[in-house]
Design a protein around this motif. Structure first.
Motif, PDB file in Angstrom:
ATOM      1  N   MET A   1       0.859  -1.175   0.000  1.00 17.43           N
ATOM      2  CA  MET A   1       0.000   0.000   0.000  1.00 17.43           C
ATOM      3  C   MET A   1       0.898   1.228   0.000  1.00 17.43           C
ATOM      4  SD  MET A   1      -3.073   0.971   2.652  1.00 17.43           S
ATOM      5  CE  MET A   1      -2.116   0.638   4.107  1.00 17.43           C
ATOM      6  N   LEU A   2       0.492   2.215  -0.759  1.00 20.41           N
ATOM      7  CA  LEU A   2       1.235   3.473  -0.791  1.00 20.41           C
ATOM      8  C   LEU A   2       1.133   4.174   0.567  1.00 20.41           C
ATOM      9  CD1 LEU A   2       0.150   4.844  -4.302  1.00 20.41           C
ATOM     10  CD2 LEU A   2       2.323   3.771  -3.668  1.00 20.41           C
ATOM     11  N   ALA A  36      -3.459  -2.551  -0.698  1.00 17.92           N
ATOM     12  CA  ALA A  36      -2.212  -3.321  -0.696  1.00 17.92           C
ATOM     13  C   ALA A  36      -2.126  -4.225  -1.925  1.00 17.92           C
ATOM     14  CB  ALA A  36      -2.109  -4.141   0.584  1.00 17.92           C
ATOM     15  N   GLU A  37      -3.236  -4.855  -2.266  1.00 16.17           N
ATOM     16  CA  GLU A  37      -3.267  -5.704  -3.461  1.00 16.17           C
ATOM     17  C   GLU A  37      -2.962  -4.888  -4.713  1.00 16.17           C
ATOM     18  OE1 GLU A  37      -6.511  -8.278  -6.031  1.00 16.17           O
ATOM     19  OE2 GLU A  37      -6.813  -8.118  -3.874  1.00 16.17           O
ATOM     20  N   HIS A  41       0.180  -5.183  -7.330  1.00 15.04           N
ATOM     21  CA  HIS A  41      -0.081  -5.339  -8.763  1.00 15.04           C
ATOM     22  C   HIS A  41       0.697  -4.294  -9.570  1.00 15.04           C
ATOM     23  CE1 HIS A  41      -2.443  -6.188 -12.406  1.00 15.04           C
ATOM     24  NE2 HIS A  41      -2.480  -4.886 -12.567  1.00 15.04           N
ATOM     25  N   VAL A  42       0.653  -3.051  -9.116  1.00 14.47           N
ATOM     26  CA  VAL A  42       1.376  -1.971  -9.815  1.00 14.47           C
ATOM     27  C   VAL A  42       2.881  -2.254  -9.802  1.00 14.47           C
ATOM     28  CG1 VAL A  42       1.977   0.482  -9.742  1.00 14.47           C
ATOM     29  CG2 VAL A  42      -0.396  -0.225  -9.424  1.00 14.47           C
ATOM     30  N   ARG A  51      -9.349  -2.993 -10.672  1.00 17.33           N
ATOM     31  CA  ARG A  51     -10.464  -2.649  -9.781  1.00 17.33           C
ATOM     32  C   ARG A  51     -10.092  -1.647  -8.707  1.00 17.33           C
ATOM     33  NH1 ARG A  51     -13.440  -7.500  -7.367  1.00 17.33           N
ATOM     34  NH2 ARG A  51     -14.816  -5.817  -6.743  1.00 17.33           N
ATOM     35  N   TYR A  52      -8.848  -1.691  -8.198  1.00 12.54           N
ATOM     36  CA  TYR A  52      -8.493  -0.923  -7.015  1.00 12.54           C
ATOM     37  C   TYR A  52      -7.532   0.228  -7.278  1.00 12.54           C
ATOM     38  CZ  TYR A  52     -10.360  -5.280  -5.175  1.00 12.54           C
ATOM     39  OH  TYR A  52     -11.146  -6.376  -4.933  1.00 12.54           O
ATOM     40  N   GLY A  53      -7.097   0.381  -8.508  1.00 11.02           N
ATOM     41  CA  GLY A  53      -6.310   1.563  -8.853  1.00 11.02           C
ATOM     42  C   GLY A  53      -4.823   1.477  -8.595  1.00 11.02           C
ATOM     43  N   ASN A  54      -4.265   2.554  -8.044  1.00 12.96           N
ATOM     44  CA  ASN A  54      -2.814   2.737  -7.989  1.00 12.96           C
ATOM     45  C   ASN A  54      -2.140   2.242  -6.711  1.00 12.96           C
ATOM     46  OD1 ASN A  54      -3.607   4.637  -6.135  1.00 12.96           O
ATOM     47  ND2 ASN A  54      -2.698   6.386  -7.203  1.00 12.96           N
ATOM     48  N   GLY A  55      -2.880   1.699  -5.790  1.00 14.84           N
ATOM     49  CA  GLY A  55      -2.293   1.227  -4.548  1.00 14.84           C
ATOM     50  C   GLY A  55      -2.493   2.174  -3.380  1.00 14.84           C
TER      51      GLY A  55
END
Length: 98
Positions: A1-2, A36-37, A41-42, A51-55
């Protein structure tokens, strides 16, 4: 996660406002897990998670329904902000980065 910033917390709290109080802990944990996922992925693909964007926690929250943002004089909103911060702390604690 960012890294989690003010906007992340406020957006996630607005998402939790749309959830029944008894389900907020689970919803907060879900948003953190989705962020976090997405971050993983990024990092792996160089592309946004579909689905969840940039983190960011904000991106994960904004894929849900958001309540209008009240002020800190709203006790329900304050409870949601606290729950978001607790979810982040639980995640960071589980990752050993508290």
């Amino acid at each position: 996660m960012l890294p989690v910033l003010h906007g992340d917390v406020s957006n996630a709290a607005r998402a939790l406002l749309t959830v029944a109080p008894g389900a907020r802990r689970r919803a907060g944990a879900r948003l953190v897990a989705e962020a976090a996922e997405a971050a993983a992925h990024v990092a792996q693909t160089g592309r946004l998670h579909p689905r969840y964007g940039n983190g960011s926690l904000m991106a994960a929250a904004r894929k849900t329904r958001l309540a209008d943002e009240p002020g800190f004089d709203d006790p329900d909103y304050c409870a949601c902000v606290i729950e978001v911060l607790r979810a982040v702390m639980r995640y960071r604690g589980a990752k050993g980065a508290m």
